[in-house]
Design an enzyme around this catalytic site. Sequence first.
Site, PDB file in Angstrom:
ATOM      1  N   ARG A 180       0.838  -1.201   0.000  1.00 55.72           N
ATOM      2  CA  ARG A 180       0.000   0.000   0.000  1.00 55.72           C
ATOM      3  C   ARG A 180       0.875   1.254   0.000  1.00 55.72           C
ATOM      4  NH1 ARG A 180      -3.929  -0.575   4.988  1.00 55.72           N
ATOM      5  NH2 ARG A 180      -4.599   1.509   4.259  1.00 55.72           N
ATOM      6  N   CYS A 239      -0.826   6.427   8.941  1.00 54.99           N
ATOM      7  CA  CYS A 239      -1.237   5.075   8.500  1.00 54.99           C
ATOM      8  C   CYS A 239      -2.410   5.258   7.553  1.00 54.99           C
ATOM      9  CB  CYS A 239      -1.590   4.185   9.704  1.00 54.99           C
ATOM     10  SG  CYS A 239      -2.947   4.806  10.712  1.00 54.99           S
TER      11      CYS A 239
END
Length: 281
Positions: A180, A239
């Site tokens: 990611r 995050c």
Amino acid sequence: MNRSFFVTAAWLAEHLSDDAVQIIDARLLPPGLEKLRDIQAEYLAKHLPDAPFFNIEALSDPLSPYPHMMPRAESFAVAMRELGISSDKHLVVYDEGNLFSAPRAWWMLQQAGVSQVSILAGGLQKWEQANLPLQSGEVHLPEAEFEAIFDDDAMVRLTDVLLISHEQSAQIVDARAGNRFRGEVDEPRPGLLRGRIPGSMNVPWNDLVENGELKSATALKAIFQQQGVSLTQPVVASCGSGVTAVVLILALNSLGVDNVRLYDGSWGEWGSRSDLPVTLG
């Protein structure tokens, strides 16, 4: 592992009847699992004795378009009082045993000014493995005393991160999985761009965790060093939505690194914007 942030299942079992100790269930599903599991139903099926459900989703800012943003201190305090959570007790938070969401609850309660907050090492899984008592159903506790004053300096906002990214005045450390971070796969939340904040570094949160606890201090230091993170320079933790970034904060705090702030909007905010720089690869 720095155990000052954790209590063991054995310790908690010994203190179940201690009025000064209060247990809180902080389970949260990773994004994408909401259609497969019902965390509220799982809580009602089994939880630790007298543990109210600290619903991170419901306790987030309802007016923000981004997930898991910190609420206003006043509304958080009201919610804690209604749950029967007292700010003058030793609060012990737990998740299902993966150290995914308990750190977020630990951090929120600390930011509210609670002086004693610990995480149950190994969470629900280790508690069950030890054949310790569980309850089912709702938990109804009398209204408690809770005051909250959030420390605004513990968080940075998008404009701060944009400046930090440009000037490299602090280390931006991203807790998302490597694929990611590099933009190789779609984000689990629809509508977000692929990629990362320019100049950021990657320390996947689950690399820091073993059996629902932090890895040893030696292992943690090696991981941060391998990823180029200096333990003597300021850090901004990010995050997907501000949850697992707190695992980074917990790990760094356990190593004595306190100059760490949270980008609460994280990629849920940055990746939703088309007017911000993004790095791929």
